[in-house]
Design an enzyme around this catalytic site. Structure first.
Site, PDB file in Angstrom:
ATOM      1  N   GLU A  31      12.089 -20.278 -17.934  1.00 19.35           N
ATOM      2  CA  GLU A  31      11.854 -18.815 -17.674  1.00 19.35           C
ATOM      3  C   GLU A  31      12.992 -17.782 -17.995  1.00 19.35           C
ATOM      4  O   GLU A  31      12.392 -16.705 -18.362  1.00 19.35           O
ATOM      5  CB  GLU A  31      11.430 -18.756 -15.994  1.00 19.35           C
ATOM      6  CG  GLU A  31      11.341 -17.750 -15.352  1.00 19.35           C
ATOM      7  CD  GLU A  31      10.351 -16.360 -15.746  1.00 19.35           C
ATOM      8  OE1 GLU A  31       9.432 -17.103 -16.593  1.00 19.35           O
ATOM      9  OE2 GLU A  31      10.318 -15.157 -15.343  1.00 19.35           O
ATOM     10  N   LYS A  66       0.231  -6.291 -19.372  1.00 20.52           N
ATOM     11  CA  LYS A  66       0.673  -6.903 -18.035  1.00 20.52           C
ATOM     12  C   LYS A  66      -0.683  -8.031 -17.923  1.00 20.52           C
ATOM     13  O   LYS A  66      -0.094  -9.085 -16.966  1.00 20.52           O
ATOM     14  CB  LYS A  66       0.516  -5.621 -16.908  1.00 20.52           C
ATOM     15  CG  LYS A  66       0.941  -6.300 -15.625  1.00 20.52           C
ATOM     16  CD  LYS A  66       2.448  -6.796 -15.621  1.00 20.52           C
ATOM     17  CE  LYS A  66       2.738  -7.102 -14.229  1.00 20.52           C
ATOM     18  NZ  LYS A  66       3.949  -7.984 -14.281  1.00 20.52           N
ATOM     19  N   ASN A 100       0.938   0.280   6.214  1.00 16.05           N
ATOM     20  CA  ASN A 100       1.375  -0.505   4.952  1.00 16.05           C
ATOM     21  C   ASN A 100       2.298  -1.549   5.562  1.00 16.05           C
ATOM     22  O   ASN A 100       3.280  -1.329   6.297  1.00 16.05           O
ATOM     23  CB  ASN A 100       2.137   0.554   4.207  1.00 16.05           C
ATOM     24  CG  ASN A 100       3.077  -0.297   3.186  1.00 16.05           C
ATOM     25  OD1 ASN A 100       2.536  -1.401   2.539  1.00 16.05           O
ATOM     26  ND2 ASN A 100       4.253  -0.176   2.723  1.00 16.05           N
ATOM     27  N   GLY A 101       1.745  -2.805   5.202  1.00 15.35           N
ATOM     28  CA  GLY A 101       2.763  -3.907   5.685  1.00 15.35           C
ATOM     29  C   GLY A 101       1.423  -5.294   6.021  1.00 15.35           C
ATOM     30  O   GLY A 101       0.453  -5.113   5.584  1.00 15.35           O
ATOM     31  N   CYS A 108       0.721  -1.157   0.017  1.00 14.55           N
ATOM     32  CA  CYS A 108      -0.162   0.037  -0.152  1.00 14.55           C
ATOM     33  C   CYS A 108       0.865   0.968   0.023  1.00 14.55           C
ATOM     34  O   CYS A 108       2.053   1.121   0.020  1.00 14.55           O
ATOM     35  CB  CYS A 108      -0.782  -0.082   1.515  1.00 14.55           C
ATOM     36  SG  CYS A 108      -1.713  -1.475   1.585  1.00 14.55           S
ATOM     37  N   GLU A 148      11.106 -11.597 -23.947  1.00 12.74           N
ATOM     38  CA  GLU A 148      10.250 -10.623 -23.828  1.00 12.74           C
ATOM     39  C   GLU A 148      10.715  -9.236 -23.487  1.00 12.74           C
ATOM     40  O   GLU A 148      10.382  -8.395 -24.313  1.00 12.74           O
ATOM     41  CB  GLU A 148       9.623 -10.743 -22.224  1.00 12.74           C
ATOM     42  CG  GLU A 148       8.715 -11.942 -22.095  1.00 12.74           C
ATOM     43  CD  GLU A 148       7.842 -11.657 -20.684  1.00 12.74           C
ATOM     44  OE1 GLU A 148       8.617 -12.245 -19.655  1.00 12.74           O
ATOM     45  OE2 GLU A 148       6.788 -11.466 -20.704  1.00 12.74           O
ATOM     46  N   HIS A 185      19.845 -34.986 -28.239  1.00 14.19           N
ATOM     47  CA  HIS A 185      18.809 -35.496 -28.962  1.00 14.19           C
ATOM     48  C   HIS A 185      18.519 -34.537 -29.994  1.00 14.19           C
ATOM     49  O   HIS A 185      17.448 -34.831 -30.544  1.00 14.19           O
ATOM     50  CB  HIS A 185      17.637 -35.872 -28.068  1.00 14.19           C
ATOM     51  CG  HIS A 185      18.027 -36.904 -27.092  1.00 14.19           C
ATOM     52  ND1 HIS A 185      18.173 -38.262 -27.482  1.00 14.19           N
ATOM     53  CD2 HIS A 185      17.945 -36.730 -25.665  1.00 14.19           C
ATOM     54  CE1 HIS A 185      18.578 -38.913 -26.291  1.00 14.19           C
ATOM     55  NE2 HIS A 185      18.472 -38.012 -25.189  1.00 14.19           N
ATOM     56  N   ARG A 233       1.835   2.015  -6.426  1.00 15.72           N
ATOM     57  CA  ARG A 233       2.014   1.166  -5.542  1.00 15.72           C
ATOM     58  C   ARG A 233       0.942   0.168  -5.221  1.00 15.72           C
ATOM     59  O   ARG A 233       0.933  -0.732  -4.653  1.00 15.72           O
ATOM     60  CB  ARG A 233       2.289   1.636  -4.146  1.00 15.72           C
ATOM     61  CG  ARG A 233       3.734   2.482  -4.184  1.00 15.72           C
ATOM     62  CD  ARG A 233       3.762   3.225  -2.848  1.00 15.72           C
ATOM     63  NE  ARG A 233       4.004   2.315  -1.890  1.00 15.72           N
ATOM     64  CZ  ARG A 233       5.372   1.639  -1.369  1.00 15.72           C
ATOM     65  NH1 ARG A 233       6.253   2.351  -1.959  1.00 15.72           N
ATOM     66  NH2 ARG A 233       5.279   0.939  -0.359  1.00 15.72           N
ATOM     67  N   LYS A 258      12.196 -14.799 -20.532  1.00 12.54           N
ATOM     68  CA  LYS A 258      12.520 -13.248 -19.794  1.00 12.54           C
ATOM     69  C   LYS A 258      13.221 -12.660 -21.100  1.00 12.54           C
ATOM     70  O   LYS A 258      13.048 -11.517 -21.419  1.00 12.54           O
ATOM     71  CB  LYS A 258      13.471 -13.251 -18.515  1.00 12.54           C
ATOM     72  CG  LYS A 258      13.073 -12.626 -17.524  1.00 12.54           C
ATOM     73  CD  LYS A 258      11.743 -12.473 -16.899  1.00 12.54           C
ATOM     74  CE  LYS A 258      10.637 -12.501 -17.532  1.00 12.54           C
ATOM     75  NZ  LYS A 258       9.756 -12.934 -16.582  1.00 12.54           N
ATOM     76  N   TRP A 271      -3.728  -1.568  -1.394  1.00 11.42           N
ATOM     77  CA  TRP A 271      -3.429  -2.738  -2.250  1.00 11.42           C
ATOM     78  C   TRP A 271      -3.680  -3.770  -1.369  1.00 11.42           C
ATOM     79  O   TRP A 271      -2.816  -4.320  -0.554  1.00 11.42           O
ATOM     80  CB  TRP A 271      -2.217  -2.709  -3.123  1.00 11.42           C
ATOM     81  CG  TRP A 271      -2.107  -3.586  -4.356  1.00 11.42           C
ATOM     82  CD1 TRP A 271      -2.787  -3.000  -5.474  1.00 11.42           C
ATOM     83  CD2 TRP A 271      -1.538  -4.705  -4.587  1.00 11.42           C
ATOM     84  NE1 TRP A 271      -2.424  -3.965  -6.557  1.00 11.42           N
ATOM     85  CE2 TRP A 271      -1.779  -5.156  -5.821  1.00 11.42           C
ATOM     86  CE3 TRP A 271      -0.854  -5.576  -3.563  1.00 11.42           C
ATOM     87  CZ2 TRP A 271      -1.402  -6.378  -6.400  1.00 11.42           C
ATOM     88  CZ3 TRP A 271      -0.545  -6.609  -4.357  1.00 11.42           C
ATOM     89  CH2 TRP A 271      -0.616  -7.083  -5.495  1.00 11.42           C
TER      90      TRP A 271
END
Ligand code: M6R
Length: 607
Positions: free
Chosen positions: A480, A602, A98-99, A2, A487, A503, A27, A484, A74
Site C-alpha cells: 500500500e 476517485k 451530524n454524527g 454530513c 499515485e 530471491h 462533506r 501511495k 451523507w
C-alpha cells in the site's frame, strides 16, 4: 459525514443556509433539507440528490424566516431517501444532526413504548423524539440537556423549537461544530467554510458543550448546566482553506481525519463484556456465517491491500481458510465456490465496476456475499447480501487514506466476530478490542511526528525508484505504501515481502535505489533485521519504520521513524500512517497536485 448549518439574526435565513449547504457539499451529499421558523411555525423542506433539487422545492411560502437550520446528508443509517433526510421533527422540536448515535436502537424501543412513532430509519430522528419527550417536563434548554445525557455517540446538533422563534441551540460531542459570531447574527456550521463569507470571528464548541444562541447573544454551558467561558478566535482562511480546515490538501486533511475515522468505525461496535464485535449489518446472516468454511476477499487497489491484511487476521484469529483476489481477475476466472463460502467485497466507493461484477459472479455460484463499504446505499452495498459500513466520511482526495485504515479497523472487528463464533476465547476477544480502542490515540501520536517524516520525505524526494518491504501483517502495508507513492509522487515503487528480496529483487539495490522497511518489534522482527543488513551491505539507503523498544537500529546508520507499539494484528493501522505522510510530502515536494493525480479517478466505474 454530513454537514450542518444554522442561522439566527435579522437577515433572510434561507439564502444564507442554502449558500452554507453549497459550501459544505464537499462533506458528501445524497440529500439535503432545510427548516425555517417564520415566527409562527417551522416549515421543513427536503430533497434527495443535489442541493439544486432542494432549491427547486423552495417557494415564497416555505422559505421565510430569520431563524433556520439546514443539512446536507451523507448517509450512515438508512438509505439516502427523502424521508431519511434531515431536518427531523417530533412535536415542537426540529433538528439536524451530524454524527452517529450508538444507542439509538435502545432509545427508539423505549420511545416507541411511550407512544412515539417514527418516520425514518435514522438514528437522528430518535434525538428529536427524545428531546420532545423531555420537553413535557422541562423548558427547551433543559429538555435538550436532559435528553443529551441519555445519548451515547457522536453528534453535532442544531435544534429549534416551534414556541421559541428567537432561539437556536447547538450541542457537540465528537463531531465538529463552529459558531460564527457576527454583528447581531450568528451562523453555526460543521466547519468554517459555511461561515467565512459572513464573519471570521468564531467559537469552537468542545465535547459535552451546548450553546444557547439568540439574535443578539450566545451563552455556552456544559450538558450539566455549568457556564463555560469561551475564547473567540479570528480565522485568516479563505473559502478553499476553510473546506480543508486549513490543511493545504484534502489528502493531508484526510490523513489527519484518521483518529476520528477509526473511532467512528469502532463506535457502538464493541461488546467488551463478551469480547465480541457488535456488527448489526451481519445479524441477518449470523447463522449462516457460523457454518462457512472458506473466506474469499475481493477488491481493487488500496482496498485489495486491506483485504490482504484481512486474510492474515481471519486465518490467525478465526481459523478459516482465506484468500484474497483482485476483483478484476476473479470475475474472469472460474472460481470454485459453494454455499459454505463467504465472499467479502471491500470498496471505499461501493461503485468499483470490477468488484461489482465479481460479486455478481460469486452470487451466481451460491456464495454468501458481504460488503465492507464506505458509501451508504452504493451499488456494492445494495448488491451484497449483508455488510458493514465504514462511517469514515467522504474521501475527497483520489488517493485513499482514511478509508484504508477504516477498512483495517472493520476487518479487525470481522476477525473477532468470526473468531468468537468459533474458537477464540473471550479473553482474546477482549484483548484485541481493548487495544483497538486505543488505536485512534496512537494514530494521533504519529501525526504529532509529522515534521520529522516530512524532513525524511524531502531528503528522499529526488529518487526515482523505491522498494517498500514488510513481513507478515506488514507486507500488505508495504504494498500500500508503494501504491501511495506511485499515485501521488509518480515514482516507481514496489511493495515486497522482505524475505523475498534475496530471491531476485536485491539485484537492483545500490545507492540510487532506497528502501522503506517496516520493522516494528513483532514476531518477525529478527527476520526483517537480516533484510535490512543485506540491503545496507549493497550500499542501499534505508528508511526504517519501527517501534521505540528496538535496540539494534540506530539513527547514525538509517533514517528512522518511530511509531507506538500495539498488538501485531493492529500494527498495520499504525504503520500505514507514516507511509501516507511520506507519499504526501514526496508528492508535494515534487510539485504534484496530490488531490487529483494524473490519469486517476476517485471512483473506477468502468472496466
Ligand atoms: O472504491 P474502491 O475502494 O473500490 O476503489 C478501489 C481502487 O480503485 C482504489 O483503492 C484506488 O486504488 C485508490 N486510488 C487508492 O488510493
Amino acid at each position: 459525514m454530513c454537514g450542518i448549518v444554522g442561522y439566527i439574526g435579522k437577515k433572510d435565513a434561507c439564502e444564507i443556509l442554502i449558500k452554507g449547504l453549497r459550501r459544505l457539499e464537499y462533506r458528501g451529499y445524497d440529500s439535503s433539507g432545510i427548516a425555517l421558523h417564520n415566527g409562527r411555525k417551522i416549515n421543513s423542506t427536503k430533497s434527495t440528490g443535489k442541493i439544486v433539487n432542494l432549491e427547486e422545492k423552495l417557494t415564497e411560502k416555505n422559505s421565510v424566516g430569520t431563524l433556520g437550520i439546514a443539512h446536507t446528508r451523507w448517509a450512515t443509517h438508512g438509505k439516502p431517501t427523502e424521508v431519511n433526510s434531515h431536518p427531523h421533527s417530533a412535536g415542537d422540536i426540529t433538528l439536524v444532526h451530524n454524527g452517529i448515535i450508538e444507542n439509538y436502537q435502545k432509545l427508539k424501543e423505549d420511545l416507541i413504548k411511550k407512544g412515539h412513532s417514527f418516520l425514518s430509519d435514522t438514528d437522528s430522528e430518535v434525538i428529536a423524539h427524545l428531546i420532545q419527550e423531555e420537553n413535557i417536563k422541562f423548558d427547551f434548554e433543559r429538555s435538550v440537556q436532559s435528553a443529551i445525557k441519555k445519548v451515547k455517540g457522536a453528534y453535532a446538533l442544531a435544534i429549534i423549537h416551534k414556541e421559541h422563534p428567537d432561539k437556536l441551540i447547538v450541542v457537540r460531542n465528537s463531531s465538529p461544530l463552529v459558531i460564527g459570531v457576527g454583528n447581531n447574527e450568528f451562523v453555526i456550521a460543521s466547519d468554517a467554510s459555511a461561515i467565512i463569507a459572513y464573519t471570521n470571528k468564531v467559537v469552537y464548541l468542545d465535547d459535552g458543550e451546548l450553546a444557547i444562541i439568540t439574535p443578539t447573544d450566545y451563552v455556552v454551558k456544559t450538558i450539566s448546566n455549568k457556564l463555560q467561558k469561551k475564547q473567540e478566535q479570528q480565522l485568516e482562511w479563505n473559502d478553499e482553506q476553510a473546506k480543508k480546515e486549513g490543511y493545504e490538501h484534502f489528502m493531508l486533511k484526510e490523513i489527519h481525519d484518521q483518529p476520528h475515522a477509526i473511532q467512528d468505525a469502532i463506535r457502538g461496535r464493541i461488546d467488551m463484556e463478551n469480547g465480541m464485535a457488535i456488527l448489526g449489518g451481519l445479524t441477518s446472516v449470523d447463522k449462516r456465517l457460523r457454518s462457512i468454511n472458506r473466506v474469499i476477499i475481493i477488491s481493487c487497489g488500496t482496498s485489495y491491500f486491506s483485504g490482504l491484511v484481512g486474510e492474515y487476521m481471519i486465518e490467525e484469529y478465526a481459523g478459516i481458510p482465506t484468500e484474497v483476489e483482485y476483483a478484476s481477475e476473479f470475475r474472469y476466472r472460474k472460481p470454485l465456490l459453494d454455499k459454505n463460502t463467504v465472499v467479502i467485497a471491500i470498496s471505499q466507493s461501493g461503485e468499483t465496476a470490477d468488484t461489482l461484477a465479481a460479486i455478481k459472479e460469486a452470487k451466481n455460484k451460491g456464495a454468501l456475499t458481504l460488503g465492507v463499504v464506505n458509501v451508504v446505499g452504493s451499488s456494492i452495498a445494495r448488491e451484497t447480501d449483508a455488510g458493514i459500513y465504514n462511517h469514515a466520511g467522504p474521501e475527497v482526495s483520489v488517493a485513499s487514506t482514511k478509508a484504508f485504515t477504516s477498512q483495517l479497523t472493520i476487518l479487525t472487528l470481522i476477525a473477532v466476530y468470526l473468531g468468537r463464533q468459533r474458537d477464540m476465547s473471550m479473553i482474546m476477544g477482549r484483548r484485541i478490542l481493548s487495544e483497538l480502542q486505543k488505536v485512534p490515540f496512537l494514530v494521533s501520536k504519529i501525526l504529532e511526528n509529522e515534521e520529522k517524516i516530512k524532513k525524511i520525505a524531502y531528503k528522499y524526494a529526488k529518487f526515482e525508484n523505491f522498494f517498500y518491504l514488510g513481513r507478515k501483517y506488514n507486507y500488505p502495508i508495504a504494498c500500500e505504501g508503494a501504491l501511495k507513492i506511485k499515485e501521488i509522487a509518480y515514482i516507481h515503487a514496489e511493495g515486497y515481502p522482505s524475505g523475498e528480496m534475496k530471491h531476485g529483487p536485491i539485484a537492483l539495490i545500490d545507492k540510487h535505489f532506497p528502501s522503506v522497511i517496516l520493522a516494528p518489534k513483532d514476531s518477525v522482527y529478527e527476520k526483517t533485521l537480516s533484510a535490512i543488513e543485506e540491503i545496507r551491505a549493497r550500499e542501499g539507503k534505508v528508511v526504517i519504520i519501527t517501534t521505540k523498544d528496538v535496540t539494534e537500529l540506530h539513527s547514525d546508520k538509517y533514517d528512522i521513524i518511530y511509531i507506538p507499539k500495539t498488538l501485531e494484528i493492529l500494527m498495520p493501522i499504525i504503520t500505514a500512517i507514516p507511509l501516507q505522510l511520506l507519499a504526501y510530502y514526496v508528492g508535494t515536494k515534487r510539485g504534484h497536485d496530490v488531490d487529483q493525480p494524473k490519469n486517476l479517478a476517485k471512483s473506477v466505474t468502468v472496466e
